[in-house]
Each structure stands twice: as C-alpha cells, then as structure tokens.
Design an enzyme around this catalytic site. Structure first.
Site, PDB file in Angstrom:
ATOM      1  CE  LYS A 189      65.728  10.947  -2.335  1.00 16.89           C
ATOM      2  NZ  LYS A 189      65.593  12.346  -2.801  1.00 16.89           N
TER       3      LYS A 189
HETATM    4  C1  LIG Z   1      66.194  13.426  -3.687  1.00 20.96           C
HETATM    5  C2  LIG Z   1      67.006  14.456  -3.347  1.00 20.96           C
HETATM    6  C3  LIG Z   1      66.755  15.843  -3.564  1.00 20.96           C
HETATM    7  C4  LIG Z   1      65.763  16.227  -4.381  1.00 20.96           C
HETATM    8  O1  LIG Z   1      64.388  15.819  -3.860  1.00 20.96           O
HETATM    9  P1  LIG Z   1      63.210  15.863  -4.998  1.00 20.96           P
HETATM   10  O2  LIG Z   1      62.103  15.626  -4.124  1.00 20.96           O
HETATM   11  O3  LIG Z   1      63.396  14.776  -6.028  1.00 20.96           O
HETATM   12  O4  LIG Z   1      63.143  17.094  -5.864  1.00 20.96           O
HETATM   13  C5  LIG Z   1      67.472  16.837  -2.885  1.00 20.96           C
HETATM   14  N1  LIG Z   1      68.688  16.536  -2.141  1.00 20.96           N
HETATM   15  C6  LIG Z   1      69.122  15.278  -1.738  1.00 20.96           C
HETATM   16  C7  LIG Z   1      70.274  14.926  -1.136  1.00 20.96           C
HETATM   17  C8  LIG Z   1      68.219  14.205  -2.541  1.00 20.96           C
HETATM   18  O5  LIG Z   1      68.820  12.890  -2.422  1.00 20.96           O
END
Ligand SMILES: *Cc1c(COP(=O)(O)O)cnc(C)c1O
Length: 376
Positions: free
Chosen positions: A171
């Site tokens: 992210k």
């Molecule tokens: C990465 C992601 C998640 C989950 O995030 P985590 O922190 O890994 O649990 C949820 N929704 C979307 C659209 C994502 O890309």
C-alpha cells in the site's frame, strides 16, 4: 524503508514498551489529523478493522451488504464470516468502481450496508453514494485500503463517514502489516476499540500507565487486532513521507500514460469525471486479449521471464472457489467485473522507481507483445 524508519523502530525496541502504547496513540492522532477524521483506531490490518466495524455496526446473519467483487477478497470474507450476504454491483469498465445507480438497483428489504471500494487510488463517487445511503437508510462504509491521501472534491477520504485504510507492504505507506479505522461516529469508535482488544473496556497501555487502573472488564467477547508500537513507529515516519511518495507515484503514472499511448493492445483506467485527487496506488493495464494473441496469464508469465513483476488486482472475488461453490454468483452474472478480471494486471509502481525503470517495464511489455505477434 529509509534510515528514519529503521531508527524509529530501534528506539521503540529499546524503549521498554513494544506493544500497543504511546506510539500507537501518537500514530492514531497523526493519521486522524492527516485525513481530518474525528476518531481513529489502529488495527493489525484493514481486514481486521473491517471485521470490527461490521460487527460493531450490528451486521447480522442474513443481512445483505452491497459491494464490489473487484476487491481484495477479504472485504467480502468479513461480510460472509459474520453471516452477512455479499451482493455485488457490477463495476464501470473505465474506473472499475461501482456506481450509486447500480447499487440502488440491488437494494432489497434485507439490505443493511453499502461498501464501495476506492479503487487504485481514485475515489468512488461519494456524493451520489452518500445521498443514496441517506435516502434508503443504509450504512455506508468505505474500503479505503487504496486511498491513503486520496481526496474527493477537496476533502480527504476518511474525514467524514467511516473508512478503513491498509498499511500492508504494497500500500502507499506501510507498517509491515496494519490498518486504521477512521470515523466521525463516536459510539462506533468506542465499540471498535473494544472489539479490537478482547472486548476489554481499556487498552493494556491504559492499565499500565501511571494514570491507569489495573481493573479490566470484558464488556463483550472481542478479537486480538491491536496494533504494536513497533508498527506505529513505522507509521509515524512513513506518514511524514506520504505526500512525497504520492507525488512521485503521480509522476511515474504520468510517464506510463504517455508511453502507453502508442501501444494499442494495452488499455488503461479512465479518470473519474468528478473532482478528486488520485494517489496512484496501482497502475492497472488491461491486455486486449482479442488482439494481442496471448492471455493475461501468459502475458504476466512472459513479463516475469523478463524480470518484471506484476500483480492481479484483482481476480474478481466471486470467482474464488468458496464463492463459486455457494452457487449464489453464477459466472456471467457480473459481465464487466469478469471482463476486467480476465484482462487486468498491475505493473510496477513505487516511489523509488526511476525513469529508466519505467522505460524498462514498457519496453518489456512491447517485447512480449511483439514476440506474441511473431509466434502466430
Ligand atoms: C489490501 C486490501 C485490503 C486488505 O488490507 P489488509 O490490511 O491487508 O487487511 C482490503 N481491501 C482492498 C481493496 C485491498 O486492496
């Protein structure tokens, strides 16, 4: 990870307090101030945050939640795990997001919630979706995993309503693993805070700090999704760099846009028509599988052989084995989502990329397409 990130973690390790504590409080405050949210709570992941939010808002077995199948499947898993029924609106082929019009068509007396996904760093069309939620008395929760720093009509995602962010390593900023629930609903925040830590009325830090009382009470059974000070330290140093990271991502995306103009087999996302600030979490390309003479999976494999990593963001959630086996989501029921799921991949995009890296990626793509052409 730069020296300040590493130094901060070392300081926490030496400080005598490594789990949820003062750094967590500082990161929650700093992140909340950055997005403008009245309340924020750090958790182990966006997935865990969503789990707490859905439960705190009283999602019950049989309740329908309208969302997008073009998401990381954890959004859908959390609805399912609480006994809710995920209902998928089809996406727009240009932005890969769901619209208020398509959501509205799916509302039934059992519908309780709407979860739009801010996709790839763009914002969903919030005015229309907020208006719909209000008119039809539905709860709106934003999956903001891709939207750290994204703005909609001049306002950061997270400032109003309830949004859940992710700090997973791919992210825009990372804490190793982690997430943040931001909301303007004080009662919801109180319940999320409890659920993320055993259902206790207090955090461990509150108990051990000088002002704290040692008495703890389980108010309801909760989970173990609390964030650590080690992670929070990374969050604090990363947050300082977020705007610079996002500016660099935007420059790199513009370079890609320019270079792909001349490659007809590569499609790109469209820009939403409303005012927003995109943070370019992902750079998505669509392979024109009708004309490129190879499938997306062959394309991804051929790029890998040329040392170019890609990701599939996302294979549609409803196509995963579990959801197929429920029999609720027949193939062909979400034509645009399935169209995108078969054609898309994300290509390298990260702040430390150089202009040469961008050219290397594009040249590898050209090379893959040329060799597919000459093989037929
Ligand atoms: C990465 C992601 C998640 C989950 O995030 P985590 O922190 O890994 O649990 C949820 N929704 C979307 C659209 C994502 O890309």
């Amino acid at each position: 990870m730069e020296d300040d990130d590493i130094q901060g973690v070392v300081e926490v390790l030496k400080s005598g307090w490594i789990t949820t504590g003062p750094k967590c409080q500082a990161f929650e405050k700093a992140f909340g101030e950055y997005v403008g949210a009245p309340y924020s709570c750090a958790v182990t992941s966006a997935t865990g945050g969503l789990h707490c939010v859905l439960q705190a808002l009283g999602l019950k077995p049989g309740d329908e939640v309208i969302t997008s199948s073009m998401t990381w499947v954890s959004t859908v898993n959390m609805i399912e795990l609480l006994g809710g029924r995920p209902v998928f609106a089809d996406i727009d082929r240009s932005t890969l997001m769901i619209s208020a019009r398509d959501i509205e068509a799916l509302i039934t007396p059992k519908t309780r919630m709407i979860i739009p996904i801010h996709y790839a760093g763009a914002s969903a069309d919030l005015d229309a979706i907020r208006d719909l939620a209000k008119r039809r008395n539905l709860i709106l929760i934003e999956d903001a995993a891709h939207a750290v720093g994204t703005e909609y009509k001049g306002q950061r995602i997270g400032k109003t309503g309830t949004s859940i962010f992710s700090f997973h390593p791919i992210k825009n900023i990372t804490t190793g693993e982690g997430g943040m629930v931001c909301t303007d609903d004080a009662a919801l925040m109180e319940r999320v805070r409890r659920l993320k830590f055993h259902g206790l009325s207090k955090d461990a830090w509150d108990r051990y700090s000088k002002k704290g009382s040692a008495i703890m009470e389980v108010v309801e059974p909760g989970y173990k999704y609390n964030f650590t000070d080690i992670q929070a330290s990374l969050g604090l140093t990363q947050l300082k760099k977020l705007d610079a990271f996002n500016r660099r991502r935007t420059e790199l995306a513009a370079m890609y846009d320019e270079l792909f103009k001349d490659i007809p087999e590569i499609g790109r996302l469209g820009k939403p028509a409303y005012d927003q600030k995109h943070t370019h979490h992902l750079y998505i390309v669509f392979l024109d599988i009708e004309n490129a003479k190879l499938t997306r999976d062959q394309f991804v494999q051929a790029l890998k052989e040329r040392n170019i990593g890609t990701g599939i963001h996302f294979r549609a959630a409803h196509l995963h084995a579990y959801y197929q086996q429920t029999g609720r989501y027949p193939i062909g029921s979400l034509p645009n989502t399935e169209w995108a799921s078969e054609r898309l991949c994300s290509i390298p995009l990260f702040p430390s990329m150089t202009e040469k890296d961008v050219h290397d990626v594009v040249n590898a793509i050209k090379d893959v397409l040329a060799s597919a052409r000459s093989n037929t």
